[in-house]
Scaffold this active site. Structure first.
Site, mmCIF file in Angstrom:
data_model
loop_
_atom_site.group_PDB
_atom_site.id
_atom_site.type_symbol
_atom_site.label_atom_id
_atom_site.label_comp_id
_atom_site.label_asym_id
_atom_site.label_seq_id
_atom_site.Cartn_x
_atom_site.Cartn_y
_atom_site.Cartn_z
ATOM 1 N N GLU A 234 0.816 -1.212 0.000
ATOM 2 C CA GLU A 234 0.000 0.000 0.000
ATOM 3 C C GLU A 234 0.852 1.264 0.000
ATOM 4 O O GLU A 234 0.417 2.302 -0.503
ATOM 5 C CB GLU A 234 -0.934 0.016 1.213
ATOM 6 C CG GLU A 234 -2.160 -0.850 1.046
ATOM 7 C CD GLU A 234 -3.250 -0.543 2.046
ATOM 8 O OE1 GLU A 234 -4.362 -1.072 1.874
ATOM 9 O OE2 GLU A 234 -3.002 0.214 3.008
ATOM 10 N N HIS B 127 9.012 -26.164 -1.600
ATOM 11 C CA HIS B 127 8.447 -27.336 -2.270
ATOM 12 C C HIS B 127 7.205 -26.972 -3.080
ATOM 13 O O HIS B 127 6.463 -27.855 -3.514
ATOM 14 C CB HIS B 127 8.120 -28.413 -1.232
ATOM 15 C CG HIS B 127 9.316 -28.934 -0.506
ATOM 16 N ND1 HIS B 127 9.981 -30.080 -0.868
ATOM 17 C CD2 HIS B 127 10.003 -28.419 0.541
ATOM 18 C CE1 HIS B 127 11.011 -30.276 -0.062
ATOM 19 N NE2 HIS B 127 11.044 -29.278 0.809
ATOM 20 N N LYS C 91 -13.966 -0.577 -4.093
ATOM 21 C CA LYS C 91 -15.124 -0.280 -3.255
ATOM 22 C C LYS C 91 -16.213 0.421 -4.062
ATOM 23 O O LYS C 91 -17.410 0.109 -3.918
ATOM 24 C CB LYS C 91 -14.706 0.605 -2.074
ATOM 25 C CG LYS C 91 -13.788 -0.073 -1.072
ATOM 26 C CD LYS C 91 -13.456 0.878 0.068
ATOM 27 C CE LYS C 91 -12.511 0.251 1.066
ATOM 28 N NZ LYS C 91 -12.168 1.184 2.170
#
Length: 426
Positions: A281, A302, A416
């Protein structure tokens, strides 16, 4: 030193790139001074640093008192928040609260995603337990925690006569939906400071209250960060946090795209998640920034270890480890040596993990992945407090070097707006 920073493999790569170290040190010191002097893009958002230079001991005592009440009365503390409202607390608890411990209330999280099954099963699990809630939201209108708080509030009100006593709101000091509702209902309140962004808020009541409720000594945690902040106030370009910021900037400018934070102990996985938000951010805007990825070694060696070793050469890497080579159960010798592991007889798990780290760091460097190692001399509250501030200061400096605002996140609002449009919000 509580934190030891090894940049040899990164330094070797930068030498091959012919980076002018003197110029780079000058640039990082200039950005560092801008942070110290409040000359960043958003100088009003430097409270995460100022609060450490002027500690509020009365606040720490209040947090500890409330946490003690929760520990005495609750089977579970439900923390409701998203992003910086929960990642820091979760990271510290994962690092410092012993696994499989039944000392104190179970700390659970809600409102950090919209998974329907999780929230249904969560409240089924809490039924019959003594529950407290810490709702953490500056505005009170962020969808994920607001929805979860509706469920949680009704859950408490249906079961406890003192429901309002069991709800603690950490929110804005003077305004906002949650602030107004908390005042109306008489909830106890703690303040999200106006000058501290969510991803920098772990050492405010946002993180301190749930951390204290889990049994961690938050005063020691806080003053560990204080010590690191004061040390950085007098630092030159040789300080590890500034070397890290400078190196990252040099790799970014040389075309590298991604930074992996690889924790060598599962207790540090949450620190990686918190770091990922902090750097993502703070730097990821205007087409800039290294993309932060957190991995758990040796587990992820792995899974994506093949890519790290031989994929696109756009990666840099930090190994985050604990100096605990003598820790853990020792390998026992067996007469028949069925698995061929007798050569490790007498060696503790920590020694094996250390050699796995050393081999991986060398292999990745040889494979074209420059890397640093940040080692915690011990895993305790003081050292973790230092680590939190180390990263906060480093990202403030590196974001300033990128000429972005490290303290805003305008891109977060885009999803949003689309989501609320689809939901039909007035």
């Amino acid at each position: 030193m509580p934190l030891h920073f090894d940049r040899q493999y990164a330094a070797d790569a930068l030498a091959e790139l012919d980076v002018d170290r003197d110029a780079l040190d000058g640039d990082v010191l200039a950005a560092h001074q801008r942070v110290l002097n409040g000359e960043t893009a958003s100088p009003e958002m430097l409270g995460w640093r100022q609060m450490l230079l002027d500690p509020d001991d009365a606040l720490l005592e209040s947090v500890a008192d409330t946490a003690n009440e929760i520990r005495e009365r609750a089977d579970a503390l439900l923390c409701i928040g998203i992003g910086g409202s929960y990642l820091g607390a979760e990271a510290v608890m994962q690092a410092l609260v012993p696994p499989f411990s039944d000392d104190g209330p179970e700390v659970l999280f809600a409102g950090h995603h919209l998974g329907p099954d999780y929230h249904r099963r969560l409240f089924e699990y809490l039924d019959g337990k003594s529950v407290y809630i810490n709702i953490i939201s500056k505005s009170g209108t962020t969808l994920e925690p607001a929805l979860a708080f509706r469920l949680a509030r009704r859950f408490l009100e249906d079961r406890f006569d003192d429901a309002d006593r069991r709800i603690i709101a950490t929110t804005d000091a003077q305004r906002g939906t949650l602030h107004d509702f908390a005042v109306e209902r008489g909830y106890r309140r703690y303040v999200v400071p106006d000058d501290v962004g969510g991803r920098f808020s772990v050492l405010t009541p946002v993180g301190l209250l749930p951390i204290a409720a889990s049994g961690v000594d938050v005063r020691t945690l806080f003053y560990g960060a204080v010590a690191e902040a004061r040390e950085l106030t007098e630092a030159d370009a040789s300080h590890p946090a500034l070397q890290y910021a400078a190196d990252r900037h040099a790799f970014h400018e040389s075309g590298y795209k991604t930074e992996v934070l690889a924790s060598m102990d599962p207790r540090l996985t949450g620190i990686g998640d918190w770091w990922q938000q902090l750097f993502g951010e703070s730097e990821g805007k205007e087409g800039k920034g290294l993309f932060p990825v957190t991995l758990q070694y040796t587990t992820d060696l792995h899974s994506v270890g093949q890519y790290v070793q031989q994929g696109q050469r756009v990666l840099v890497e930090t190994f985050l480890r604990i100096d605990d080579a003598d820790d853990g159960p020792a390998v026992k010798e067996e007469d028949s040596d069925p698995d061929g592991l007798n050569y490790l007889a007498g060696k503790p798990y920590g020694f094996v993990n250390e050699k796995a780290y050393e081999g991986t760091a060398e292999a990745h460097a040889e494979g074209g992945v420059p890397n640093w190692t940040l080692t915690l001399s011990r895993l305790d509250a003081e050292t973790l407090g230092r680590l939190l501030y180390f990263y906060e200061h480093a990202v403030a400096v590196s974001g300033t070097m990128l000429d972005v605002d490290p303290f805003n996140q305008p891109g977060v609002e885009t999803y949003k707006q689309k989501m609320f449009s689809l939901l039909g919000r007035p």
